[in-house]
Scaffold this active site. Sequence first.
Site, PDB file in Angstrom:
ATOM      1  CG  HIS A 196      -0.336   0.280   2.508  1.00 57.00           C
ATOM      2  ND1 HIS A 196       0.129  -0.705   3.348  1.00 57.00           N
ATOM      3  CD2 HIS A 196      -0.091   1.448   3.138  1.00 57.00           C
ATOM      4  CE1 HIS A 196       0.632  -0.151   4.437  1.00 57.00           C
ATOM      5  NE2 HIS A 196       0.505   1.158   4.343  1.00 57.00           N
ATOM      6  CG  ASP A 280      -6.269   1.342  16.134  1.00 54.68           C
ATOM      7  OD1 ASP A 280      -6.936   2.240  15.590  1.00 54.68           O
ATOM      8  OD2 ASP A 280      -5.441   0.641  15.522  1.00 54.68           O
ATOM      9  CG  ASN A 319       6.746   6.009  27.790  1.00 54.89           C
ATOM     10  OD1 ASN A 319       5.643   5.473  27.830  1.00 54.89           O
ATOM     11  ND2 ASN A 319       6.940   7.173  27.208  1.00 54.89           N
ATOM     12  CE  LYS A 338     -12.003 -17.738  19.921  1.00 56.62           C
ATOM     13  NZ  LYS A 338     -13.364 -17.869  19.411  1.00 56.62           N
ATOM     14  CE  LYS A 495      18.572  16.054  35.907  1.00 63.69           C
ATOM     15  NZ  LYS A 495      17.853  15.897  37.208  1.00 63.69           N
TER      16      LYS A 495
END
Length: 590
Positions: A196, A280, A319, A338, A495
């Site tokens: 696509h 979603d 994260n 399924k 940091k």
Amino acid sequence: MNCIGEMSFDDVKEFLIENQLDSYSKVFRENKIDGRALLLLDDKNLQDLGVGAMGDRLKLLRFIHQSIQLESIGDEKVKVFNDPIHGHIEFHPLLIKIMDTPQFQRLRYLKQLGACYYVFPGASHNRFEHSIGVAHLAGELVKTLQQKQPELQITIKDIICVQIAGLCHDLGHGPFSHLFDGKFIPHVRPQCKWKHEIASVKMFQYLLDDNELYDEFHRYGLTEKDIKFIKEQIAGPRHDLKSEIWPYEGRDKSKSFLYEVVANKRNGIDVDKWDYFSRDCHMLGIKNSFDHQRFMKFARVLAVNKMLQICCRDKEVNNIYDMFHTRSALHRRAYQHKTNQIMEVMLTEALIEADPYLLISGTNGKMMKMSESIDDMVAYSKLTDYVTHQIKMSTDPNLKKSRDILEKIEKRKLYKCIGQTQSHINEIICRKRESTIPNEIAKALSIDELEEVEELKHIKQKAPLRAEDYLIHIAQFDYGMKDKNPLDNVWFYMKNDVNTPIQVRKDQVSQMLPDRFSEQYIRAYSKKTDEDSIEIARTCFSAWCIMNDMTIPKGGDLLAVELTPMKKRVSPPKHSNPTKAVKSLDFCEQ
């Protein structure tokens, strides 16, 4: 002045004076820099013009591009969208011009999750709103990098190009999204290497030509090189990113990090995923544990192996693991559910049956099949999810088989899942075996062997199902890079040293992270849905599992024995006689 592109030499001089940059007015005048030329200036151009130190160039570029942004949208107000995921979104007028075309509006009629809408009532969102969300996040990420690191010399043109790539990256999807390019096209055109993304680039080009948008692009300073940059972000690199040859033409290596925003081919962390995770999960009712806003706050561009890449603070490693876990959870609970899979199979069968008879008009009125429309954007732009409505409303007798399949879907007369299994060993079953396993299952037990199975005594006519009565789907669950840990390709910074890229090993993060990042399940379905046939099919499938050292399936439960709580797993005994093996299956039912 209505637009900076229409400014004269004197207007440019006045513009510089108003912004306290009059010391450069002489060199601009000598080089005949009018408004249109002003739009095209970048750091290299300024160096060629003789503009001095880097600090002066950065200051000049910042003022110019901020003013360009304001002037370019002067009389044309930005459009504001109230998105349920990202809140209020503002778009540059050029993005609105692209959105207000038939090629982009077509995305309103393509379900984001394809057949999932038949399983999850909330999964009704479309590629249209997803594309808007991706464009928004692309702009937010690049603007954040621009503000934090002015030395990157990110221009307004860069931001607009990345946003347009996000807006147009899904233009090439077909009916029911990945069903079309993942199932339908490989079946009807097996030799065609089509994705696509290829169609998205072609559709973007058709959008520009059909709506004559080149003047609009030039009005805001975007050139043919910028259009190529947009296409490259959608299509991806021409060759491996690890190659020493730079695979792009739209931007050079100094802007390599921009290619990681919309579709990150290096490690999969990109704004496309961020939007569809949030969108979603919201529509499906599934929790999203990844915080993309936090990632953006800690994003920073660093040189890794002489290539500028988007990195993140080391403390954000959990994260990012959450991001890939969210991806895996969505595949497990929704995308490869399924029932969703069998819906996709039946929809694909309906499209395959209709392909020779449902014709679409393309260039110069030429009529072509759905499978041929991918070569002609005029025809392809007319192809949406509504193709199923065309089939159902048709009275063509040639489309009867297709209509019957769609009727079965609506009446919920679906093929039945007879079980799911997994190999005991670290073996990956090739997807090519999907076509050979049905024949193996059909031959797993003979009629005489079925007669000996106690659980089938009540069935009078015991005969194995034919191979064509079975369907096999191999469900692959991973973190996006098959069996590899995607964080092996992610770089961080600390940091106390924000300019040195580092990597974080898995064992430095947590002892609870997975040892493997990929697993595979084999699901079997029966096309025959009467109770006797389903019981025989389950028995034959169980026998096949034992003979192939697979886990024992339990009915059509999602994860079979492997996820049954509070049960001690018992390995099935090895049997030379599969009938005796099937008789011993009662241990997993206790």
